[in-house]
Scaffold this motif. Sequence first.
Motif, PDB file in Angstrom:
ATOM      1  N   ALA A 146      18.893  -9.634 -21.221  1.00  0.00           N
ATOM      2  CA  ALA A 146      17.932  -9.321 -20.159  1.00  0.00           C
ATOM      3  C   ALA A 146      18.525  -8.248 -19.254  1.00  0.00           C
ATOM      4  CB  ALA A 146      17.602 -10.575 -19.363  1.00  0.00           C
ATOM      5  N   LYS A 147      18.031  -7.053 -19.373  1.00  0.00           N
ATOM      6  CA  LYS A 147      18.509  -5.930 -18.558  1.00  0.00           C
ATOM      7  C   LYS A 147      17.637  -5.832 -17.312  1.00  0.00           C
ATOM      8  CE  LYS A 147      21.404  -4.431 -21.704  1.00  0.00           C
ATOM      9  NZ  LYS A 147      22.685  -5.008 -21.712  1.00  0.00           N
ATOM     10  N   PRO A 148      18.198  -6.138 -16.129  1.00  0.00           N
ATOM     11  CA  PRO A 148      17.377  -6.059 -14.913  1.00  0.00           C
ATOM     12  C   PRO A 148      17.069  -4.617 -14.543  1.00  0.00           C
ATOM     13  CG  PRO A 148      19.622  -6.679 -14.369  1.00  0.00           C
ATOM     14  CD  PRO A 148      19.540  -6.622 -15.866  1.00  0.00           C
ATOM     15  N   LYS A 149      15.900  -4.436 -13.952  1.00  0.00           N
ATOM     16  CA  LYS A 149      15.514  -3.120 -13.473  1.00  0.00           C
ATOM     17  C   LYS A 149      16.261  -2.839 -12.181  1.00  0.00           C
ATOM     18  CE  LYS A 149      10.965  -3.364 -15.526  1.00  0.00           C
ATOM     19  NZ  LYS A 149       9.525  -3.322 -15.296  1.00  0.00           N
ATOM     20  N   SER A 150      16.448  -1.582 -11.874  1.00  0.00           N
ATOM     21  CA  SER A 150      17.205  -1.224 -10.677  1.00  0.00           C
ATOM     22  C   SER A 150      16.418  -1.627  -9.429  1.00  0.00           C
ATOM     23  CB  SER A 150      17.501   0.269 -10.654  1.00  0.00           C
ATOM     24  OG  SER A 150      16.300   0.999 -10.587  1.00  0.00           O
ATOM     25  N   ALA A 151      17.139  -2.213  -8.483  1.00  0.00           N
ATOM     26  CA  ALA A 151      16.521  -2.661  -7.242  1.00  0.00           C
ATOM     27  C   ALA A 151      16.417  -1.481  -6.287  1.00  0.00           C
ATOM     28  CB  ALA A 151      17.345  -3.787  -6.626  1.00  0.00           C
ATOM     29  N   LYS A 159       0.830  -1.206   0.000  1.00  0.00           N
ATOM     30  CA  LYS A 159       0.000   0.000   0.000  1.00  0.00           C
ATOM     31  C   LYS A 159       0.862   1.253   0.000  1.00  0.00           C
ATOM     32  CE  LYS A 159      -3.746   2.093   2.631  1.00  0.00           C
ATOM     33  NZ  LYS A 159      -4.610   1.971   3.808  1.00  0.00           N
ATOM     34  N   TYR A 160       2.054   1.151   0.567  1.00  0.00           N
ATOM     35  CA  TYR A 160       2.907   2.326   0.741  1.00  0.00           C
ATOM     36  C   TYR A 160       4.088   2.406  -0.218  1.00  0.00           C
ATOM     37  CZ  TYR A 160       0.230   2.605   5.026  1.00  0.00           C
ATOM     38  OH  TYR A 160      -0.793   2.672   5.918  1.00  0.00           O
ATOM     39  N   TYR A 161       4.520   1.288  -0.786  1.00  0.00           N
ATOM     40  CA  TYR A 161       5.698   1.322  -1.655  1.00  0.00           C
ATOM     41  C   TYR A 161       5.734   0.122  -2.596  1.00  0.00           C
ATOM     42  CZ  TYR A 161       7.592  -2.169   1.567  1.00  0.00           C
ATOM     43  OH  TYR A 161       7.779  -3.305   2.317  1.00  0.00           O
ATOM     44  N   ASN A 162       6.569   0.229  -3.627  1.00  0.00           N
ATOM     45  CA  ASN A 162       6.906  -0.874  -4.533  1.00  0.00           C
ATOM     46  C   ASN A 162       8.392  -1.161  -4.375  1.00  0.00           C
ATOM     47  OD1 ASN A 162       4.336  -0.852  -5.580  1.00  0.00           O
ATOM     48  ND2 ASN A 162       4.896   0.246  -7.429  1.00  0.00           N
ATOM     49  N   LYS A 163       8.756  -2.423  -4.311  1.00  0.00           N
ATOM     50  CA  LYS A 163      10.163  -2.787  -4.208  1.00  0.00           C
ATOM     51  C   LYS A 163      10.468  -3.867  -5.236  1.00  0.00           C
ATOM     52  CE  LYS A 163      13.810  -4.343  -1.266  1.00  0.00           C
ATOM     53  NZ  LYS A 163      14.259  -4.939  -0.048  1.00  0.00           N
ATOM     54  N   ILE A 164      11.481  -3.620  -6.056  1.00  0.00           N
ATOM     55  CA  ILE A 164      11.911  -4.583  -7.064  1.00  0.00           C
ATOM     56  C   ILE A 164      13.078  -5.363  -6.490  1.00  0.00           C
ATOM     57  CG2 ILE A 164      12.842  -4.875  -9.381  1.00  0.00           C
ATOM     58  CD1 ILE A 164      11.440  -2.264 -10.127  1.00  0.00           C
ATOM     59  N   LYS A 165      12.985  -6.703  -6.552  1.00  0.00           N
ATOM     60  CA  LYS A 165      14.062  -7.534  -6.027  1.00  0.00           C
ATOM     61  C   LYS A 165      15.263  -7.476  -6.970  1.00  0.00           C
ATOM     62  CE  LYS A 165      13.322 -11.342  -3.881  1.00  0.00           C
ATOM     63  NZ  LYS A 165      12.995 -12.740  -3.617  1.00  0.00           N
ATOM     64  N   LYS A 166      16.435  -7.639  -6.403  1.00  0.00           N
ATOM     65  CA  LYS A 166      17.670  -7.561  -7.176  1.00  0.00           C
ATOM     66  C   LYS A 166      17.897  -8.831  -8.014  1.00  0.00           C
ATOM     67  CE  LYS A 166      22.398  -6.077  -6.452  1.00  0.00           C
ATOM     68  NZ  LYS A 166      23.397  -5.700  -5.451  1.00  0.00           N
ATOM     69  N   GLU A 167      17.463  -9.969  -7.506  1.00  0.00           N
ATOM     70  CA  GLU A 167      17.721 -11.246  -8.164  1.00  0.00           C
ATOM     71  C   GLU A 167      16.862 -11.410  -9.422  1.00  0.00           C
ATOM     72  OE1 GLU A 167      16.557 -11.322  -4.837  1.00  0.00           O
ATOM     73  OE2 GLU A 167      18.589 -11.175  -4.050  1.00  0.00           O
ATOM     74  N   VAL A 168      17.459 -12.009 -10.434  1.00  0.00           N
ATOM     75  CA  VAL A 168      16.765 -12.345 -11.667  1.00  0.00           C
ATOM     76  C   VAL A 168      16.731 -13.866 -11.761  1.00  0.00           C
ATOM     77  CG1 VAL A 168      16.816 -12.207 -14.182  1.00  0.00           C
ATOM     78  CG2 VAL A 168      17.530 -10.243 -12.814  1.00  0.00           C
ATOM     79  N   SER A 169      15.527 -14.416 -11.899  1.00  0.00           N
ATOM     80  CA  SER A 169      15.405 -15.873 -12.016  1.00  0.00           C
ATOM     81  C   SER A 169      15.250 -16.233 -13.493  1.00  0.00           C
ATOM     82  CB  SER A 169      14.214 -16.383 -11.210  1.00  0.00           C
ATOM     83  OG  SER A 169      13.016 -15.856 -11.718  1.00  0.00           O
ATOM     84  N   GLU A 170      15.853 -17.344 -13.856  1.00  0.00           N
ATOM     85  CA  GLU A 170      15.763 -17.786 -15.239  1.00  0.00           C
ATOM     86  C   GLU A 170      15.190 -19.207 -15.273  1.00  0.00           C
ATOM     87  OE1 GLU A 170      19.646 -18.367 -13.460  1.00  0.00           O
ATOM     88  OE2 GLU A 170      19.006 -16.504 -14.316  1.00  0.00           O
ATOM     89  N   THR A 171      14.395 -19.467 -16.306  1.00  0.00           N
ATOM     90  CA  THR A 171      13.756 -20.761 -16.452  1.00  0.00           C
ATOM     91  C   THR A 171      13.901 -21.214 -17.894  1.00  0.00           C
ATOM     92  OG1 THR A 171      12.126 -20.124 -14.801  1.00  0.00           O
ATOM     93  CG2 THR A 171      11.611 -22.027 -16.154  1.00  0.00           C
TER      94      THR A 171
END
Length: 113
Positions: free
Chosen positions: A80-85, A38-50
């Motif tokens: 795959a360019k990860p988004k900033s965490a 409700k107060y924030y969005n947080k993007i995780k640093k890890e990128v998972s691949e399948t």
Amino acid sequence: MNTIEQILHIAKLKNNCPVCYATDGLEISFIQEEHENKYYNKIKKEVSETLYCHSCKNIIYPVNWNEDIERVYQYHKKQAKPKSAQIQLKPITYSVVIGILLVLFVVFYVASL
């Protein structure tokens, strides 16, 4: 807390599947998770691949990869360019912080009189 999966990159591979040996079913995907509150969005640093085979309907784990798949994986990993965490605050968070600061200001102002 909601979890959203952000797809960074998906690619179909022409390599042979190590399980069923089909050449047209492999697909690799790179995913990054985002936690929304409700107060924030947080993007995780890890990128998972399948690595998934659509022919035999199996997930191919890195233990079963051969050198060709590993090379193609390294190539697509660069794509795959990860988004900033980081944490992105929502407007309601700013409102709450400003409200608390105003209350503290009033309390200290009244106490000084």
